[in-house]
Design a protein around this motif. Structure first.
Motif, PDB file in Angstrom:
ATOM      1  N   LYS A  47      34.984  30.305  46.044  1.00  0.00           N
ATOM      2  CA  LYS A  47      34.617  30.307  44.542  1.00  0.00           C
ATOM      3  C   LYS A  47      35.578  29.595  43.673  1.00  0.00           C
ATOM      4  CE  LYS A  47      32.245  34.092  46.959  1.00  0.00           C
ATOM      5  NZ  LYS A  47      31.764  35.796  47.008  1.00  0.00           N
ATOM      6  N   LYS A  48      36.723  30.141  43.748  1.00  0.00           N
ATOM      7  CA  LYS A  48      37.286  29.365  42.493  1.00  0.00           C
ATOM      8  C   LYS A  48      37.963  30.415  41.728  1.00  0.00           C
ATOM      9  CE  LYS A  48      37.434  25.221  43.186  1.00  0.00           C
ATOM     10  NZ  LYS A  48      38.197  24.360  44.739  1.00  0.00           N
ATOM     11  N   ILE A  49      38.408  31.977  42.559  1.00  0.00           N
ATOM     12  CA  ILE A  49      38.695  33.385  41.623  1.00  0.00           C
ATOM     13  C   ILE A  49      39.844  33.375  42.564  1.00  0.00           C
ATOM     14  CG2 ILE A  49      36.215  34.127  41.824  1.00  0.00           C
ATOM     15  CD1 ILE A  49      37.252  35.743  44.404  1.00  0.00           C
ATOM     16  N   GLY A  50      40.944  33.599  41.639  1.00  0.00           N
ATOM     17  CA  GLY A  50      42.209  33.828  41.736  1.00  0.00           C
ATOM     18  C   GLY A  50      42.281  34.539  42.899  1.00  0.00           C
ATOM     19  N   MET A  51      44.209  34.725  43.404  1.00  0.00           N
ATOM     20  CA  MET A  51      44.375  35.255  44.490  1.00  0.00           C
ATOM     21  C   MET A  51      44.327  36.579  44.613  1.00  0.00           C
ATOM     22  SD  MET A  51      45.047  32.542  46.599  1.00  0.00           S
ATOM     23  CE  MET A  51      46.711  33.020  48.118  1.00  0.00           C
ATOM     24  N   ALA A  52      45.087  37.118  43.654  1.00  0.00           N
ATOM     25  CA  ALA A  52      44.823  38.189  43.641  1.00  0.00           C
ATOM     26  C   ALA A  52      43.671  38.882  43.204  1.00  0.00           C
ATOM     27  CB  ALA A  52      45.088  39.318  42.024  1.00  0.00           C
ATOM     28  N   GLU A  53      42.308  38.649  42.740  1.00  0.00           N
ATOM     29  CA  GLU A  53      40.805  39.522  43.127  1.00  0.00           C
ATOM     30  C   GLU A  53      40.589  38.129  44.602  1.00  0.00           C
ATOM     31  OE1 GLU A  53      38.147  37.438  40.340  1.00  0.00           O
ATOM     32  OE2 GLU A  53      36.713  38.248  40.956  1.00  0.00           O
ATOM     33  N   ALA A  54      40.426  37.850  45.062  1.00  0.00           N
ATOM     34  CA  ALA A  54      40.592  37.321  46.586  1.00  0.00           C
ATOM     35  C   ALA A  54      40.983  37.903  47.277  1.00  0.00           C
ATOM     36  CB  ALA A  54      40.872  35.502  46.389  1.00  0.00           C
ATOM     37  N   ALA A  55      42.891  38.163  47.272  1.00  0.00           N
ATOM     38  CA  ALA A  55      42.626  39.639  47.626  1.00  0.00           C
ATOM     39  C   ALA A  55      42.007  40.928  47.972  1.00  0.00           C
ATOM     40  CB  ALA A  55      44.557  39.181  47.790  1.00  0.00           C
ATOM     41  N   LEU A  56      42.149  41.235  46.559  1.00  0.00           N
ATOM     42  CA  LEU A  56      41.444  42.707  47.013  1.00  0.00           C
ATOM     43  C   LEU A  56      39.820  42.721  47.686  1.00  0.00           C
ATOM     44  CD1 LEU A  56      41.852  45.313  45.768  1.00  0.00           C
ATOM     45  CD2 LEU A  56      40.415  44.518  43.904  1.00  0.00           C
TER      46      LEU A  56
END
Length: 101
Positions: free
Chosen positions: A14-23
């Motif tokens: 989805k090409k989202i940031g790592m922090a958002e993906a981790a959450l």
């Protein structure tokens, strides 16, 4: 493990940031943020998924009718089965118990 890696790969796609993906991975898979980051790092390396899915077993349980209605409503709103909601809830609970000691 394979299911969590697939989820991590979907989030990375989805090409989202790592922090958002981790959450997101933490919430949907019942993982700590640290564990979620580890799955995301493995997913970034695009290693093949080797483990076969575990067979499912049927488990019966009783709950108050109002709780069952809330479960069904949440499942429908989330476009998930009630079984999937319960699997995620139990996994999240067990992960939190392990982390707390």
């Amino acid at each position: 493990k394979a299911e969590r890696l697939r989820a991590a790969r979907r989030l990375l796609a989805k090409k989202i940031g790592m922090a958002e993906a981790a959450l997101a991975l933490s919430r949907e898979s019942g993982l700590s943020l640290r564990q979620a980051y580890r799955y995301l790092e493995v997913a970034k390396r695009k290693e093949p998924l080797l483990s076969a899915p575990q067979p499912s077993v049927t488990l019966s349980l009783k709950m108050p009718a109002d709780l069952a209605q809330k479960l069904q409503a949440h499942a429908a709103a989330s476009r998930l089965s009630a079984s999937e909601v319960m699997r995620r809830a139990v996994a999240a609970y067990l992960a939190s118990v392990r982390e707390d000691g």
